[in-house]
Design a protein around this motif. Sequence first.
Motif, PDB file in Angstrom:
ATOM      1  N   LYS A 102      -1.414  25.566  52.146  1.00 59.81           N
ATOM      2  CA  LYS A 102      -2.173  24.681  51.268  1.00 59.81           C
ATOM      3  C   LYS A 102      -1.327  24.272  50.066  1.00 59.81           C
ATOM      4  N   THR A 103      -1.670  23.147  49.480  1.00 59.42           N
ATOM      5  CA  THR A 103      -1.043  22.736  48.227  1.00 59.42           C
ATOM      6  C   THR A 103      -2.122  22.629  47.151  1.00 59.42           C
ATOM      7  N   VAL A 104      -1.689  22.592  45.910  1.00 60.33           N
ATOM      8  CA  VAL A 104      -2.627  22.474  44.789  1.00 60.33           C
ATOM      9  C   VAL A 104      -3.327  21.115  44.853  1.00 60.33           C
ATOM     10  N   ASP A 105      -4.615  21.104  44.541  1.00 64.58           N
ATOM     11  CA  ASP A 105      -5.329  19.830  44.433  1.00 64.58           C
ATOM     12  C   ASP A 105      -6.274  19.870  43.239  1.00 64.58           C
ATOM     13  N   GLN A 106      -6.839  18.721  42.916  1.00 64.40           N
ATOM     14  CA  GLN A 106      -7.665  18.593  41.715  1.00 64.40           C
ATOM     15  C   GLN A 106      -9.035  19.243  41.858  1.00 64.40           C
ATOM     16  N   PHE A 107      -9.402  19.657  43.079  1.00 64.04           N
ATOM     17  CA  PHE A 107     -10.757  20.137  43.318  1.00 64.04           C
ATOM     18  C   PHE A 107     -10.888  21.659  43.262  1.00 64.04           C
ATOM     19  N   LEU A 108      -9.830  22.328  42.850  1.00 66.75           N
ATOM     20  CA  LEU A 108      -9.882  23.779  42.707  1.00 66.75           C
ATOM     21  C   LEU A 108     -10.777  24.172  41.528  1.00 66.75           C
ATOM     22  N   PHE A 133      15.952  23.055  35.957  1.00 64.30           N
ATOM     23  CA  PHE A 133      14.829  22.297  35.412  1.00 64.30           C
ATOM     24  C   PHE A 133      14.096  21.581  36.541  1.00 64.30           C
ATOM     25  N   ILE A 134      12.759  21.623  36.484  1.00 59.39           N
ATOM     26  CA  ILE A 134      11.943  20.999  37.534  1.00 59.39           C
ATOM     27  C   ILE A 134      11.841  19.494  37.320  1.00 59.39           C
ATOM     28  N   GLY A 135      11.568  19.083  36.098  1.00 57.11           N
ATOM     29  CA  GLY A 135      11.479  17.653  35.797  1.00 57.11           C
ATOM     30  C   GLY A 135      10.155  17.044  36.228  1.00 57.11           C
ATOM     31  N   ASP A 136      10.087  16.611  37.460  1.00 54.90           N
ATOM     32  CA  ASP A 136       8.898  15.928  37.976  1.00 54.90           C
ATOM     33  C   ASP A 136       7.982  16.954  38.640  1.00 54.90           C
ATOM     34  N   MET A 137       6.787  17.162  38.085  1.00 57.75           N
ATOM     35  CA  MET A 137       5.860  18.161  38.622  1.00 57.75           C
ATOM     36  C   MET A 137       4.743  17.474  39.386  1.00 57.75           C
ATOM     37  N   LYS A 138       4.608  17.833  40.657  1.00 56.39           N
ATOM     38  CA  LYS A 138       3.641  17.201  41.550  1.00 56.39           C
ATOM     39  C   LYS A 138       2.787  18.249  42.228  1.00 56.39           C
ATOM     40  N   LEU A 139       1.526  17.907  42.481  1.00 53.48           N
ATOM     41  CA  LEU A 139       0.611  18.813  43.164  1.00 53.48           C
ATOM     42  C   LEU A 139       1.147  19.215  44.533  1.00 53.48           C
ATOM     43  N   ASP A 140       1.698  18.249  45.264  1.00 53.05           N
ATOM     44  CA  ASP A 140       2.158  18.501  46.633  1.00 53.05           C
ATOM     45  C   ASP A 140       3.342  19.442  46.709  1.00 53.05           C
ATOM     46  N   ASN A 141       4.011  19.660  45.588  1.00 54.80           N
ATOM     47  CA  ASN A 141       5.193  20.532  45.590  1.00 54.80           C
ATOM     48  C   ASN A 141       4.887  21.961  45.170  1.00 54.80           C
ATOM     49  N   ILE A 142       3.588  22.270  45.004  1.00 54.00           N
ATOM     50  CA  ILE A 142       3.176  23.624  44.655  1.00 54.00           C
ATOM     51  C   ILE A 142       2.343  24.168  45.804  1.00 54.00           C
ATOM     52  N   LEU A 143       2.902  25.108  46.544  1.00 56.47           N
ATOM     53  CA  LEU A 143       2.227  25.683  47.701  1.00 56.47           C
ATOM     54  C   LEU A 143       1.385  26.870  47.279  1.00 56.47           C
ATOM     55  N   LEU A 144       0.227  27.039  47.941  1.00 55.20           N
ATOM     56  CA  LEU A 144      -0.740  28.063  47.565  1.00 55.20           C
ATOM     57  C   LEU A 144      -0.990  29.061  48.677  1.00 55.20           C
ATOM     58  N   SER A 145      -1.121  30.321  48.294  1.00 61.57           N
ATOM     59  CA  SER A 145      -1.585  31.350  49.229  1.00 61.57           C
ATOM     60  C   SER A 145      -3.101  31.448  49.084  1.00 61.57           C
ATOM     61  N   SER A 146      -3.724  32.257  49.920  1.00 65.75           N
ATOM     62  CA  SER A 146      -5.182  32.428  49.848  1.00 65.75           C
ATOM     63  C   SER A 146      -5.605  33.108  48.543  1.00 65.75           C
ATOM     64  N   ASP A 147      -4.680  33.802  47.896  1.00 67.15           N
ATOM     65  CA  ASP A 147      -4.959  34.452  46.614  1.00 67.15           C
ATOM     66  C   ASP A 147      -4.541  33.590  45.419  1.00 67.15           C
TER      67      ASP A 147
END
Length: 250
Positions: A102-108, A133-147
Amino acid sequence: MKKINFDKGKVIKVFNKTGVESTIYLYELDGKIVLLKRFKDEIKFHDRVIITSENILENKEKKIELIENKMCLKDEVKILASAYEDGKFIGYFMEFDDSYLKTVDQFLKRKNKIKILKQLRKKIEEFNSNNIFIGDMKLDNILLSSDYDIKLCDLDNFKIDNLDFDIQSVIMKHFNKRCSKTEYIDSYVFNLFTISLIENIYMPYIFDYLSSEKLPHIINTKENKDVLDSIINLDSTYERKFLIDNIRHM
């Protein structure tokens, strides 16, 4: 970094083709299923098209070679090898970790957003101290575990040592135009990302939101009013402070 020649016959299927600069494939490598990130010939970026030049590919290739020796990146998506076709660097292979699909989304839920932001803030601190440095931060580039633990991907777009970002977003360009403290870019972009995630605002519209000079309630604290002012009136007096460090009790 190991170098592996691309074999079309080992492509299983497209895993993700929505990326601006690449397509992700499921790929069979040494009897295991991995991910292959293959760069596109053209990058459609906002209102322009950027050719993926030899300079861009060379910059990415050098960064991939550095990553395996950067201990601060060991907990992010694991890069296994560089990919080549006809002697040309075309992308790289990554570990396929099905616990982070999963990736981060606005509905969490808000509490999970805060947990994610605190983790990302900690990573930024460690990365920056190691000249990354990360620079550009995007929801799709942050992967999520079930925790709701996070793992970052798209590492080839980071700035690593003297190897610069390949493409700058509108927000990054805005920062560099107004502030000479380039080493503070992550704190600035992260603060905007924090507001965006908490308030469910699409990042390209974040400046419209800032025109109201308000903050989401959870981070609308006395300490953060000064941080907000420095974000809105960005210049070279900007200080490296984080909105997420000053939140209301939940």
